[in-house]
Design a protein around this motif. Structure first.
Motif, PDB file in Angstrom:
ATOM      1  N   ASN A 259       0.850  -1.183   0.000  1.00 32.32           N
ATOM      2  CA  ASN A 259       0.000   0.000   0.000  1.00 32.32           C
ATOM      3  C   ASN A 259       0.888   1.237   0.000  1.00 32.32           C
ATOM      4  N   VAL A 260       0.601   2.181  -0.883  1.00 30.38           N
ATOM      5  CA  VAL A 260       1.503   3.316  -1.070  1.00 30.38           C
ATOM      6  C   VAL A 260       0.917   4.592  -0.477  1.00 30.38           C
TER       7      VAL A 260
ATOM      8  N   ASN B 188       3.599   3.253   8.047  1.00 32.08           N
ATOM      9  CA  ASN B 188       3.757   4.694   7.909  1.00 32.08           C
ATOM     10  C   ASN B 188       2.866   5.240   6.799  1.00 32.08           C
ATOM     11  N   ASN B 189       2.748   4.501   5.695  1.00 32.83           N
ATOM     12  CA  ASN B 189       1.874   4.952   4.611  1.00 32.83           C
ATOM     13  C   ASN B 189       0.420   5.022   5.052  1.00 32.83           C
ATOM     14  N   VAL B 190       0.003   4.050   5.865  1.00 32.72           N
ATOM     15  CA  VAL B 190      -1.359   4.102   6.407  1.00 32.72           C
ATOM     16  C   VAL B 190      -1.546   5.381   7.222  1.00 32.72           C
ATOM     17  N   TYR B 191      -0.581   5.677   8.087  1.00 35.47           N
ATOM     18  CA  TYR B 191      -0.688   6.872   8.926  1.00 35.47           C
ATOM     19  C   TYR B 191      -0.712   8.143   8.073  1.00 35.47           C
ATOM     20  N   VAL B 192       0.219   8.266   7.135  1.00 35.97           N
ATOM     21  CA  VAL B 192       0.306   9.449   6.282  1.00 35.97           C
ATOM     22  C   VAL B 192      -1.003   9.656   5.523  1.00 35.97           C
ATOM     23  N   ASN B 193      -1.508   8.608   4.885  1.00 39.41           N
ATOM     24  CA  ASN B 193      -2.745   8.732   4.118  1.00 39.41           C
ATOM     25  C   ASN B 193      -3.931   9.057   5.007  1.00 39.41           C
TER      26      ASN B 193
END
Length: 274
Positions: free
Chosen positions: A143-144, A176-181
């Protein structure tokens, strides 16, 4: 060295700037290294020799950068062939790529978001199956992070689940990508995690990001991991169980001891999880 790693294992992304420090690292300070085959295929000389030394000491996992699974151009069969040779030579059991695209008549040198549509599910899933056949192994898709959503006929979690099912592949869950998104697009990160299929999670990534604003985070891999992301990793372990977990750092490298302290923190979270 065989790259099969136990679920409770913590690794570090291999970057050229870290070759010398890693060569001097104490045995047992990391459980595995991850490299991008794209950056090492055909590399010889001093750099190639340093990679071989580290690969003999540590299991390798691999994370691709340029396969362009969601792109419009045909998959690069020669690149797939050379990637398979690299994976076979280093006995790599876990190979992952981004659920994105990076080509359109040539390389774009960025990871572009795929529209969240049924048509895109069919397109990218067929290309993942084609890549798996060419590589002779299952792959995991990551996941990006993204900053624009070109079209969303479904939400991100539903899109990821649909691709995993249609392609019959695994998931590299980047926390981290989950958090950022979740910050940039205003959704609940823990709810997103809960909607991921535990049976398909092959590994986790964790990294630092840049706080551009309270409601805008940039996935840079250039800072230490933030406390909120560490907390989310613990949530992922509680929801889905421990898997091999990698610390990514791409630039602004601190002394290796600081990176190893973050690797040790992964181990602490894993040890505290059932």
């Amino acid at each position: 060295m065989n790259a099969i790693t136990p679920d409770k294992s913590a690794g570090l992304g291999l970057r050229r700037a870290l070759l010398e420090p890693l060569g001097q690292a104490a045995p047992g300070s990391i459980d595995f290294l991850e490299c991008a085959p794209d950056n090492w295929i055909g590399v010889g000389g001093k750099l190639g020799a340093a990679l071989e030394v580290l690969a003999a000491r540590h299991p390798l996992t691999c994370h691709g950068l340029s396969l362009s699974l969601g792109g419009p151009d045909p998959l690069d069969q020669e690149f797939l062939r050379r990637t398979r040779e690299f994976l076979d030579r280093h006995d790599v059991s876990l190979y992952s790529e981004h659920l994105s695209y990076c080509t359109d008549g040539g390389h774009l040198y960025d990871l572009m978001p795929i529209p969240f549509t049924e048509e895109a599910v069919k397109h990218v899933s067929a290309r993942i199956r084609q890549a798996q056949d060419a590589l002779g192994r299952r792959i995991a898709v990551e996941n990006v992070s993204y900053y624009a959503a070109p079209w969303q006929a479904m939400d991100e979690a539903d899109f990821i689940n649909a691709v995993l099912e249609e392609a019959d592949c695994d998931l590299l869950l980047d926390v981290n990508n989950v958090y950022v998104n979740s910050i940039n697009f205003g959704y609940d990160a823990r709810d997103f995690l809960a909607r991921m299929p535990a049976s398909r999670i092959a590994s986790y990534h964790i990294a630092g990001h840049y706080d551009q604003a309270e409601d805008l985070k940039i996935d840079t891999h250039g800072t230490a991991v933030k406390d909120d992301v560490w907390s989310l990793l613990g949530d992922a372990y509680r929801l889905h169980g421990v898997r091999p977990t990698l610390l990514e750092r791409d630039f602004h490298f601190p002394p290796l001891a600081e990176l190893l302290a973050e690797v040790a923190r992964i181990r602490e979270l894993q040890a505290a999880s059932p």
